[in-house]
Design an enzyme around this catalytic site. Sequence first.
Site, PDB file in Angstrom:
ATOM      1  N   LYS A  12       7.291  -7.831   6.323  1.00  0.00           N
ATOM      2  CA  LYS A  12       6.924  -8.148   7.916  1.00  0.00           C
ATOM      3  C   LYS A  12       8.886  -8.641   8.050  1.00  0.00           C
ATOM      4  CE  LYS A  12       3.654 -10.150  10.951  1.00  0.00           C
ATOM      5  NZ  LYS A  12       2.514 -10.274  11.043  1.00  0.00           N
TER       6      LYS A  12
HETATM    7  O1  G3P Z   1       0.435 -12.922  12.542  1.00  0.00           O
HETATM    8  C1  G3P Z   1       1.154 -12.595  13.974  1.00  0.00           C
HETATM    9  C2  G3P Z   1       0.950 -13.118  14.921  1.00  0.00           C
HETATM   10  O2  G3P Z   1      -0.045 -12.371  15.151  1.00  0.00           O
HETATM   11  C3  G3P Z   1       0.477 -14.761  14.484  1.00  0.00           C
HETATM   12  O3  G3P Z   1       0.409 -14.941  15.935  1.00  0.00           O
HETATM   13  O4  G3P Z   1       0.078 -17.185  18.121  1.00  0.00           O
HETATM   14  O5  G3P Z   1      -1.744 -17.076  16.078  1.00  0.00           O
HETATM   15  O6  G3P Z   1       0.435 -17.855  15.574  1.00  0.00           O
HETATM   16  P1  G3P Z   1      -0.625 -16.599  16.499  1.00  0.00           P
END
Ligand code: G3P
Length: 218
Positions: A84
Amino acid sequence: MKFFIDSANLDEIRKVAEMGLVDGVTTNPTLLAKEGKGFKTTIQEICSIVDGPVSAEVVSATSAEEMLKEAHIVSSWHPNVVVKVPFGPEGMKVVKKLTAEGIKTNVTVLFTLTQALIAAKAGATFLSNFVGRVDDISGEGMVAVRDSVNMVHEYEFKSEVLVASVRSPQHIVEAVRAGAHIATIPFKVLEQMYQHPLTTSGIERFTEDWKKSGLNFD
Ligand code: G3P
């Protein structure tokens, strides 16, 4: 649509794997920090639970040289590991190199079509368009998802659009309507996707009526 689970919590990942629904896993430094266990052991344990792409994120986002070193380390941990890479000029140099080496990549923290287009041109396997963080500031995160899906189809890129930063089942509804290839879903949201009060009451009614009927399976 492929379901990835957005988690580094082994219990959550095992539960979703038992549901027979999980096609892959995405982690990130925040999710790993929350679990507080070893990066390598956590990723290898996840790879032993889920037979699919498992994203492990590099962290030196401002140096292509350092990210490339980190990418080679994490990709050595298991054949299913996907590197990633945070979006940016340095990150895209890394994606280009890893693609040439046959190493799969997931470009993350994408918010616009132009960012997704650059990542696709670099050869990204997955394009992680974040939606929740845009909605959290009164935007419409799904716009870039719709545009990115159209873009990969229009130019026949091999990249797959991965809806990330999911906050609710409605994001999954909108991701389907947008034709996204993948959604990476927090465990809590996946559980919510099963729930509807009329389903619950419908099952209760069937059960009660069956009991009253005195019937059996003879
Ligand atoms: O892991 C990537 C993404 O899904 C994280 O999103 O905004 O929940 O931190 P968030």
